[in-house]
Write a protein that holds these residues in place. Sequence first.
Motif, PDB file in Angstrom:
ATOM      1  N   GLU A 154       6.982  14.188   3.572  1.00 51.38           N
ATOM      2  CA  GLU A 154       7.275  12.775   3.330  1.00 51.38           C
ATOM      3  C   GLU A 154       6.097  12.010   2.732  1.00 51.38           C
ATOM      4  O   GLU A 154       6.287  10.993   2.090  1.00 51.38           O
ATOM      5  N   ILE A 155       4.891  12.466   3.004  1.00 54.69           N
ATOM      6  CA  ILE A 155       3.741  11.680   2.567  1.00 54.69           C
ATOM      7  C   ILE A 155       2.951  12.407   1.490  1.00 54.69           C
ATOM      8  O   ILE A 155       2.512  11.807   0.520  1.00 54.69           O
ATOM      9  N   LEU A 174      -6.482   9.249   8.450  1.00 58.43           N
ATOM     10  CA  LEU A 174      -6.792   7.864   8.073  1.00 58.43           C
ATOM     11  C   LEU A 174      -7.931   7.839   7.067  1.00 58.43           C
ATOM     12  O   LEU A 174      -7.872   7.149   6.053  1.00 58.43           O
ATOM     13  N   GLY A 219      -7.015   8.645   3.620  1.00 58.72           N
ATOM     14  CA  GLY A 219      -5.951   7.831   3.049  1.00 58.72           C
ATOM     15  C   GLY A 219      -4.606   8.536   2.993  1.00 58.72           C
ATOM     16  O   GLY A 219      -3.784   8.249   2.132  1.00 58.72           O
ATOM     17  N   VAL A 220      -4.365   9.492   3.902  1.00 57.04           N
ATOM     18  CA  VAL A 220      -3.061  10.162   3.933  1.00 57.04           C
ATOM     19  C   VAL A 220      -2.026   9.208   4.530  1.00 57.04           C
ATOM     20  O   VAL A 220      -0.908   9.098   4.034  1.00 57.04           O
ATOM     21  N   ASN A 223      -1.394   5.099   6.047  1.00 56.51           N
ATOM     22  CA  ASN A 223      -1.894   3.741   6.222  1.00 56.51           C
ATOM     23  C   ASN A 223      -0.920   3.013   7.147  1.00 56.51           C
ATOM     24  O   ASN A 223      -0.035   3.638   7.724  1.00 56.51           O
ATOM     25  N   SER A 224      -1.062   1.706   7.260  1.00 59.17           N
ATOM     26  CA  SER A 224      -0.259   0.992   8.266  1.00 59.17           C
ATOM     27  C   SER A 224       1.240   1.111   7.995  1.00 59.17           C
ATOM     28  O   SER A 224       2.032   1.228   8.918  1.00 59.17           O
ATOM     29  N   LEU A 225       1.602   1.119   6.707  1.00 63.50           N
ATOM     30  CA  LEU A 225       3.022   1.233   6.375  1.00 63.50           C
ATOM     31  C   LEU A 225       3.549   2.620   6.784  1.00 63.50           C
ATOM     32  O   LEU A 225       4.634   2.745   7.375  1.00 63.50           O
ATOM     33  N   GLU A 226       2.749   3.668   6.466  1.00 61.86           N
ATOM     34  CA  GLU A 226       3.181   5.020   6.802  1.00 61.86           C
ATOM     35  C   GLU A 226       3.208   5.247   8.318  1.00 61.86           C
ATOM     36  O   GLU A 226       4.020   6.018   8.820  1.00 61.86           O
ATOM     37  N   ILE A 227       2.307   4.585   9.032  1.00 59.98           N
ATOM     38  CA  ILE A 227       2.317   4.721  10.492  1.00 59.98           C
ATOM     39  C   ILE A 227       3.624   4.164  11.054  1.00 59.98           C
ATOM     40  O   ILE A 227       4.223   4.743  11.954  1.00 59.98           O
ATOM     41  N   ALA A 228       4.086   3.056  10.484  1.00 58.68           N
ATOM     42  CA  ALA A 228       5.357   2.483  10.946  1.00 58.68           C
ATOM     43  C   ALA A 228       6.493   3.492  10.745  1.00 58.68           C
ATOM     44  O   ALA A 228       7.352   3.660  11.614  1.00 58.68           O
ATOM     45  N   ARG A 229       6.486   4.199   9.601  1.00 62.41           N
ATOM     46  CA  ARG A 229       7.533   5.187   9.334  1.00 62.41           C
ATOM     47  C   ARG A 229       7.371   6.401  10.251  1.00 62.41           C
ATOM     48  O   ARG A 229       8.350   6.956  10.747  1.00 62.41           O
ATOM     49  N   SER A 247      -4.624  -3.427  12.250  1.00 68.28           N
ATOM     50  CA  SER A 247      -3.760  -3.492  11.071  1.00 68.28           C
ATOM     51  C   SER A 247      -2.813  -2.295  11.015  1.00 68.28           C
ATOM     52  O   SER A 247      -1.849  -2.304  10.269  1.00 68.28           O
ATOM     53  N   TYR A 248      -3.071  -1.258  11.813  1.00 66.45           N
ATOM     54  CA  TYR A 248      -2.157  -0.122  11.841  1.00 66.45           C
ATOM     55  C   TYR A 248      -0.853  -0.474  12.563  1.00 66.45           C
ATOM     56  O   TYR A 248       0.115   0.252  12.461  1.00 66.45           O
ATOM     57  N   LEU A 284       4.156  -7.538   6.211  1.00 67.39           N
ATOM     58  CA  LEU A 284       4.299  -6.497   7.230  1.00 67.39           C
ATOM     59  C   LEU A 284       4.460  -7.101   8.618  1.00 67.39           C
ATOM     60  O   LEU A 284       5.230  -6.609   9.442  1.00 67.39           O
ATOM     61  N   LYS A 321      -6.906  13.455  -2.510  1.00 69.37           N
ATOM     62  CA  LYS A 321      -7.200  12.369  -1.574  1.00 69.37           C
ATOM     63  C   LYS A 321      -8.582  12.581  -0.955  1.00 69.37           C
ATOM     64  O   LYS A 321      -9.377  11.649  -0.836  1.00 69.37           O
ATOM     65  N   ARG A 353     -11.348   3.131   0.919  1.00 64.53           N
ATOM     66  CA  ARG A 353     -10.070   3.718   1.324  1.00 64.53           C
ATOM     67  C   ARG A 353      -8.887   3.192   0.507  1.00 64.53           C
ATOM     68  O   ARG A 353      -7.965   3.938   0.205  1.00 64.53           O
ATOM     69  N   ILE A 377      -7.908   5.192  -2.746  1.00 63.53           N
ATOM     70  CA  ILE A 377      -7.494   6.597  -2.708  1.00 63.53           C
ATOM     71  C   ILE A 377      -6.111   6.710  -3.344  1.00 63.53           C
ATOM     72  O   ILE A 377      -5.207   5.920  -3.034  1.00 63.53           O
ATOM     73  N   THR A 436       8.877  10.986  -3.027  1.00 64.17           N
ATOM     74  CA  THR A 436       9.617  10.806  -1.782  1.00 64.17           C
ATOM     75  C   THR A 436       9.010   9.692  -0.959  1.00 64.17           C
ATOM     76  O   THR A 436       9.602   9.218  -0.018  1.00 64.17           O
ATOM     77  N   SER A 437       7.789   9.301  -1.314  1.00 62.30           N
ATOM     78  CA  SER A 437       7.064   8.415  -0.397  1.00 62.30           C
ATOM     79  C   SER A 437       6.992   6.973  -0.875  1.00 62.30           C
ATOM     80  O   SER A 437       6.393   6.147  -0.229  1.00 62.30           O
ATOM     81  N   PRO A 482      10.430   1.734   4.105  1.00 60.68           N
ATOM     82  CA  PRO A 482      10.780   2.461   5.340  1.00 60.68           C
ATOM     83  C   PRO A 482      12.204   2.165   5.771  1.00 60.68           C
ATOM     84  O   PRO A 482      12.703   1.093   5.489  1.00 60.68           O
TER      85      PRO A 482
END
Lengths: 87, 503
Positions: free
Chosen positions: A21-22, A37, A40-41, A43-49, B226-227, B253, B453, B462, B465, B498-499, B503
């Motif tokens: 997915e990522i 983290l 940069g694999v 970030n906050s948006l991907e953590i939500a998913r 922020s996460y 967000l 990356k 960051r 990237i 796909t990414s 979401p």
Amino acid sequence: MSNSPATHDIEQALKQYVAREILDGKDIGLDADTPLLEWGVINSLEIARLLGFVREQFGVVVPLESVTAEHFKDLRALTGLVASLKG
Amino acid sequence: MQLADLVISAARSRADAPAVIGPDGALTYGELDALANRLARALARRGVVAGDRVGLWLEKSGRGVAAMQACLRLGAVYVPLDPLSPAARVAGILGDCTVRCVVTTEARRAALAAADAPAELAVLHVDSDWHEVLRESADSLPPPARGPDDLAYILYTSGSTGKPKGVCISHRNALAFVEWAAEAIAADSQDRFANHAPFHFDLSVLDLYVAFLAGAAVALVPEGLSYAPRRLVEFVREHAISVWYSVPSALALMMEVGELSAAAAPTLRAILFAGEPFPIKPLRRLRAGFPAARLFNLYGPTETNVCTYHEVTTLADDRSAPVPIGRACSGDEVWAVRADGERAGPGEEGELIVAGPTVMLGYWGQPPQRGPYATGDIVRGDDAGEYTYIGRRDHMVKIRGHRVELGDIEAALLQHPDIREVAVAVRGAGIDARLHAFVVAPPPAELSLLGLKRHCAERLPRYMIVDDFTPVTALPRTGNGKVDRLALARLAAASSSTSGEQP
């Protein structure tokens, strides 16, 4: 965290999710210690998913106070978190 | 008047009032004042004198804020550095502006040493040297012999050739904006500011210094929050924040994932945003969610701080156009110039030009900025004198409010042994903006996204990237041989990632 079969399965499922997915579908070089983290694999948006995936896949709701950089820094930490919540 | 005077004067009149609430504890104005004096003496012991540059490379903290004030009290120039940037990039910046001393932690100092930071650099450790700092006298220091046009701080931004550029801001530059902003939002001592932006990002100047001017408290949002946007909303509620300032993508967000609204955050009375256009749908949701709060769209590159503003009052349901960046503020004058060099009239597009007290002194190590500053932003003015942002005239893009020169990323990727040519395009906007690299890497090279990356993470901040990449046999080029940026943008938009979805 002992590396029980259950823990191993969690880690594999999370790894597949991240690769599929990522990343670009490849998991070359992606292991339990890859800094997610820092590189940069996620970030906050991907953590939500990712939290959504964890909920669906493992039936685990990660409590808000556990959504920290420490728990998402790599697959090992995240696997440990999910395993401890599954109990 | 100097920037340092804001805390000094609040400490005289409101010594017991809270000044900074950080992850490392809360400081009253009296405590912040005393700590700044102690840190100034510890810096002076390391050879720091008026005019010297001092790097600050540490997590957001009350100690970091006190270290900024300590530099100003010596007449020194602070250089806030991205705590998420790799040591190699930070070491390059420390060398570029020849800092005298760096304020950091033991672990970060070790990383800098491994990254070939200048060997003669003095270090003040906020962890292992702290006992020494606390033994210094807290008495006031004599004011430094510095004027309003001397440097106060340097903010490094992405440079098009792969070398970060140091934007030099004077006391007059900073104070012109801070005084305007305090009046525009009617800041007072009962306000509670949130500081969301990192210190190396110019949005933090409002959070810290408008709070200090008003004698109000500022609560520092820890990086890790922020996460989890819901935790950001909790932060606003817990700290009874009344003034919030961030990039639109953070607010989007917080609404999407954290259900931010006046019901969740009843103390918020002013919400400010800058750094990128606010897409109209989430902005409408923000307006509806906070019927009583004042909303401000602020605009300005780091080089001019905030030079225009627009207060968002009502938004028509059928409005699809973005809200304007508005009219000049902070004592500045702005106008637009057409491609033919003539001044653009209402309805005409042109590059936005800024003149006035917030325009930077110049880039570090380059000739001073003389006269008006050309922003590189294309705008259109309306009959009422308000400007609307249209786009860029170069390859600078915004990634979640961070300004990124695509050439900076391309230069880093070209250091990869397998990459012969590369061009980076941006896809989407706001929270969905993604950096897409097109790379020419002849066989037998086999690149992976994770590998790229990692390569970027070792060289770039960051937010720079890359998110995706496509191997190509050759880059699309225009008739005169230049990389065809429009074709790349189309390719990026069409790429079946796909990414990239919501979401």
